[in-house]
Motif scaffolding. Structure first.
Motif, mmCIF file in Angstrom:
data_model
loop_
_atom_site.group_PDB
_atom_site.id
_atom_site.type_symbol
_atom_site.label_atom_id
_atom_site.label_comp_id
_atom_site.label_asym_id
_atom_site.label_seq_id
_atom_site.Cartn_x
_atom_site.Cartn_y
_atom_site.Cartn_z
ATOM 1 N N THR A 29 52.994 70.879 47.384
ATOM 2 C CA THR A 29 53.363 71.832 46.339
ATOM 3 C C THR A 29 52.787 71.324 45.043
ATOM 4 O OG1 THR A 29 55.434 72.081 47.476
ATOM 5 C CG2 THR A 29 55.271 73.109 45.346
ATOM 6 N N GLY A 66 51.087 73.108 42.064
ATOM 7 C CA GLY A 66 50.523 74.196 41.278
ATOM 8 C C GLY A 66 50.158 73.712 39.899
ATOM 9 N N LEU A 67 48.961 74.039 39.476
ATOM 10 C CA LEU A 67 48.575 73.666 38.119
ATOM 11 C C LEU A 67 48.619 74.877 37.198
ATOM 12 C CD1 LEU A 67 45.575 71.376 38.949
ATOM 13 C CD2 LEU A 67 47.578 70.675 37.717
ATOM 14 N N ALA A 95 56.199 86.528 51.324
ATOM 15 C CA ALA A 95 56.476 87.615 52.262
ATOM 16 C C ALA A 95 55.251 88.232 52.931
ATOM 17 C CB ALA A 95 57.266 88.695 51.539
ATOM 18 N N ARG A 96 54.314 88.776 52.176
ATOM 19 C CA ARG A 96 53.309 89.591 52.857
ATOM 20 C C ARG A 96 52.276 88.757 53.601
ATOM 21 N NH1 ARG A 96 49.810 93.960 49.687
ATOM 22 N NH2 ARG A 96 51.807 95.000 49.498
ATOM 23 N N GLN A 112 54.088 66.399 38.174
ATOM 24 C CA GLN A 112 54.091 67.170 39.420
ATOM 25 C C GLN A 112 55.501 67.163 39.967
ATOM 26 O OE1 GLN A 112 54.179 65.981 42.935
ATOM 27 N NE2 GLN A 112 53.931 68.061 43.629
ATOM 28 N N PRO A 165 58.441 70.132 41.660
ATOM 29 C CA PRO A 165 58.618 71.546 41.997
ATOM 30 C C PRO A 165 59.536 72.298 41.043
ATOM 31 C CG PRO A 165 59.645 70.123 43.626
ATOM 32 C CD PRO A 165 58.821 69.254 42.771
ATOM 33 N N GLY A 178 55.091 73.921 37.305
ATOM 34 C CA GLY A 178 53.799 73.665 36.700
ATOM 35 C C GLY A 178 53.714 72.207 36.320
ATOM 36 N N VAL A 179 52.896 71.918 35.358
ATOM 37 C CA VAL A 179 52.644 70.516 35.063
ATOM 38 C C VAL A 179 53.334 70.092 33.778
ATOM 39 C CG1 VAL A 179 50.601 70.158 36.422
ATOM 40 C CG2 VAL A 179 50.397 71.264 34.247
ATOM 41 N N TYR A 202 49.935 84.096 32.818
ATOM 42 C CA TYR A 202 49.360 84.897 33.896
ATOM 43 C C TYR A 202 50.402 85.761 34.580
ATOM 44 C CZ TYR A 202 50.815 80.392 35.657
ATOM 45 O OH TYR A 202 51.514 79.262 35.881
ATOM 46 N N LEU A 203 51.683 85.610 34.219
ATOM 47 C CA LEU A 203 52.686 86.450 34.865
ATOM 48 C C LEU A 203 52.955 87.723 34.092
ATOM 49 C CD1 LEU A 203 55.159 83.865 36.280
ATOM 50 C CD2 LEU A 203 53.552 85.274 37.474
ATOM 51 N N LEU A 252 59.343 87.716 40.146
ATOM 52 C CA LEU A 252 58.903 86.380 40.549
ATOM 53 C C LEU A 252 59.863 85.334 40.000
ATOM 54 C CD1 LEU A 252 55.512 85.027 41.052
ATOM 55 C CD2 LEU A 252 56.957 83.677 39.612
ATOM 56 N N ALA A 308 61.887 82.584 42.184
ATOM 57 C CA ALA A 308 61.644 81.160 41.959
ATOM 58 C C ALA A 308 62.884 80.460 41.412
ATOM 59 C CB ALA A 308 60.477 80.993 40.997
ATOM 60 N N LEU A 310 63.462 84.689 47.443
ATOM 61 C CA LEU A 310 62.031 84.614 47.111
ATOM 62 C C LEU A 310 61.238 85.594 47.952
ATOM 63 C CD1 LEU A 310 59.925 82.645 45.515
ATOM 64 C CD2 LEU A 310 59.471 81.829 47.788
ATOM 65 N N MET A 311 61.592 85.671 49.240
ATOM 66 C CA MET A 311 60.869 86.563 50.134
ATOM 67 C C MET A 311 61.121 88.020 49.770
ATOM 68 S SD MET A 311 59.069 84.852 52.153
ATOM 69 C CE MET A 311 58.849 83.175 52.626
ATOM 70 N N PHE A 314 59.174 88.727 46.508
ATOM 71 C CA PHE A 314 57.725 88.822 46.683
ATOM 72 C C PHE A 314 57.341 90.089 47.424
ATOM 73 C CE2 PHE A 314 54.851 85.472 45.367
ATOM 74 C CZ PHE A 314 55.720 84.635 44.725
ATOM 75 N N ASP A 315 58.211 90.541 48.307
ATOM 76 C CA ASP A 315 57.935 91.784 49.018
ATOM 77 C C ASP A 315 57.782 92.923 48.013
ATOM 78 O OD1 ASP A 315 57.520 93.404 51.123
ATOM 79 O OD2 ASP A 315 59.643 93.749 51.549
ATOM 80 N N ARG A 349 57.245 92.545 44.796
ATOM 81 C CA ARG A 349 56.215 92.207 43.827
ATOM 82 C C ARG A 349 54.829 92.597 44.330
ATOM 83 N NH1 ARG A 349 53.259 87.555 43.099
ATOM 84 N NH2 ARG A 349 52.459 87.387 40.986
ATOM 85 N N GLU A 350 54.612 92.417 45.639
ATOM 86 C CA GLU A 350 53.307 92.776 46.180
ATOM 87 C C GLU A 350 53.036 94.264 46.019
ATOM 88 O OE1 GLU A 350 50.919 90.925 47.266
ATOM 89 O OE2 GLU A 350 51.933 88.993 47.307
#
Lengths: 177, 372
Positions: A39, A41-42, A55-56, B20, B22, B26-27, B74-75, B118, B122, B133-134, B137-138, B140-141
């Motif tokens: 895991t 991510g940058l 999901a997809r 790093q 979770p 990000g960083v 970017y979100l 998202l 998260a 999350l699932m 994302f469903d 979100r797609e």
């Protein structure tokens, strides 16, 4: 980089007097189909990496969904995003902490070449992670679609086992929509 | 008390979270001085993803700077597009056709929906629940599919132009968006039933991470963080831009000041975004989507310009000093999460480490936007 000592053991087995070719193949097959990415991510690409796992797109179809936050449990580093001078050292440390055998995917243009942040006189972005990491697969795009990352992982599987296990999708045969 | 016991009581240690990790999304690196499980001082360290956006604003021409706006946050990239378009339109006095303004509002709100979805997934993932999350994302797609059909990209949009948008929307997009709203609307009460009322979630969020309105003002926090502290401030209402004054929507405000309040603000904002999109689709007139008289080569007159928009994470404002050439003399980007994170140090004092990470999730951080 700390890879020399352990990779010595790796290569010494097939070249020994007793050959374990079938066993090696089996081991490579097992490794290729249970890659554990880190895991890590940058930037923007990390979101597409999340999408690939969610999901997809469901990366677990190819056995690579076990994202591990600890480098010691992972064997695949997906560099998803821009690496800059301050982040360079942590990335190197993370790579060194991963156990052998390990692979690197450079995901996105930033990781490949600096991407959109490469311009004359730029002062902070590392132009390509292959300047300090042994990259196995490059996945271009800004950001690459999740399908592209999945294809990158399949390419890596091919590199590990020597054979392509999943059919290659050609653009003209791809199902639209 | 003996000296030994005293020294043991005062014994603290330093803990590094990140770059790093979770939970930092990000960083981001946080240097924490701990007293047992409690935080004495938490100091965020930035700069691990500094990408020279402001510098690029100064050596790129006005048009060449567009792609950077998609890569800041970017979100909610389309809101950032809106900020830049508005800035130059204000500087040059470009009139935007009404249809283009409606398309802008629809895409921005769709983008806000996917950003909050998202975040929802998260955030719950941070707290240990994987399934939401699932679900998120469903949904979100579906939004990404809609946006991809008009903008051409999934994440880093570069859709707006000075004086309008790049492409007109088609009927598929309009019917698709309506169908999607119909699909998402019953999902939100379901999320509330499945997640919000969950006892474990309540234990982790209610009365945790208290931020008073004064602290928000002191650090310049905006967006859902500010509105979760009982301050009714939304650029869409307070400094109206685009066609927002013509649309009827509420600004959700919660007065509890805790992580739960910020969670509820975002959940309610999704509902309001859906309302905005529906109204905008109904009201959208026909016509051109680009100003006819927008110049190809831009040279804004000398001066100091400023424009602010409400992005998904708070107020994003751009300020530029123009010296009447084809590049900016100085480009300044004011990003919301930088201010939102800066209150972390004060707010997290005395907090349990596990609570602090939940609290950080409720701030909804995007690190590349913070470092710029």
């Amino acid at each position: 980089m700390g890879t020399e000592s352990i990779s010595g053991i790796e290569t010494s087995v097939p070249s020994s007097i007793v050959q374990f070719h079938m066993l090696d193949q089996l081991r490579a097959l097992a490794r290729a189909n249970s890659l554990w990415p880190m895991t890590f991510g940058l930037a923007c690409c990390a979101i597409e990496m999340m999408s690939a796992g969610a999901a997809r797109f469901d990366l677990s179809r190819f056995g690579a969904e076990v994202f591990r936050p600890s480098p010691r449990q992972a064997d695949l580093m997906i560099v998803a995003g821009t690496v800059n001078k301050k982040m360079l050292e942590p990335v190197k440390i993370l790579y060194d902490q991963m156990t052998e055998p390990k692979w690197v995917i450079a995901m996105g243009n930033c990781a490949i070449s600096g991407g959109p942040f490469k311009f004359k006189g730029q002062y902070n972005v590392i132009e390509g992670v292959d300047s300090f990491l042994p990259v196995d697969v490059y996945v271009p795009g800004c950001p690459p679609r999740p399908e592209a990352l999945i294809e990158g992982i399949l390419e890596l599987e091919e590199k590990i086992t020597g054979t392509r296990r999943w059919p290659r999708v050609k653009p003209e045969t791809a199902v639209k929509g | 008390m003996t000296l030994l016991a005293q020294s043991q009581l005062q014994e603290t240690f330093e803990l590094n979270i990140g770059p790093q990790h979770p939970a930092t999304h990000g960083v981001l690196r946080v240097k924490v001085i701990m007293d047992g499980e409690y935080i004495v001082k938490a100091e965020p360290v930035l700069g691990y993803i500094h990408r020279m956006h402001e510098k690029m604003g100064e050596n790129r021409t006005w048009n060449q700077f567009w792609p950077n706006l998609g890569r800041l946050d970017y979100l909610s990239a389309i809101a950032y597009n809106h900020g830049y378009a508005g800035l130059l339109e204000r500087a040059m006095g470009i009139e935007v056709p009404e249809r283009a303004e409606y398309i802008r509002v629809i895409t921005v709100e769709l983008n806000r929906l996917q950003s909050h979805l998202l975040w929802f997934g998260a955030f719950i993932l941070d707290l240990g629940g994987f399934t939401p999350l699932m679900y998120a994302f469903d949904e979100r797609e579906q939004i990404l599919d809609l946006l991809e059909s008009v903008t051409g990209s999934r994440l880093t949009y570069c859709y707006f132009r000075f004086g309008g948008v790049y492409n007109d929307v088609d009927d598929d997009f309009i019917t698709g968006t309506r169908a999607f709203i119909k699909r998402l609307r019953p999902q939100i009460p379901m999320y509330h039933d499945l997640v919000t009322k969950n006892v474990i979630l309540m234990e982790r969020l209610v009365d945790i991470g208290h931020i008073s309105a004064d602290m928000c003002r002191k650090y310049g926090a905006t967006g859902p963080v500010l509105r979760g502290s009982g301050v009714n401030f939304d650029i869409r209402k307070n400094e109206p831009y685009s066609v927002y004054p013509e649309l009827d929507f509420d600004v959700p405000v919660y007065h509890e000041c805790d992580s739960m309040a910020r969670y509820m603000v975002r959940m309610d904002e999704m509902e309001q975004s859906m309302r905005i999109i529906e109204q905008a689709l109904d009201k959208m007139p026909d016509g051109p989507v680009k100003a006819e008289k927008a110049p190809k080569i831009l040279k804004p007159p000398k001066g100091d310009y400023h424009f602010a928009v409400e992005a998904a994470r708070g107020t994003f404002s751009m300020r530029t000093v123009s010296d009447a050439t084809n590049t900016s003399y100085r480009m300044r980007l004011r990003s919301p999460t930088y201010s939102n994170l800066s209150l972390f140090e004060e707010a997290s004092r005395g907090m349990l480490l596990s609570d602090a990470l939940a609290f950080m999730g409720s701030l909804d951080l995007v690190i590349p936007e913070m470092d710029r």
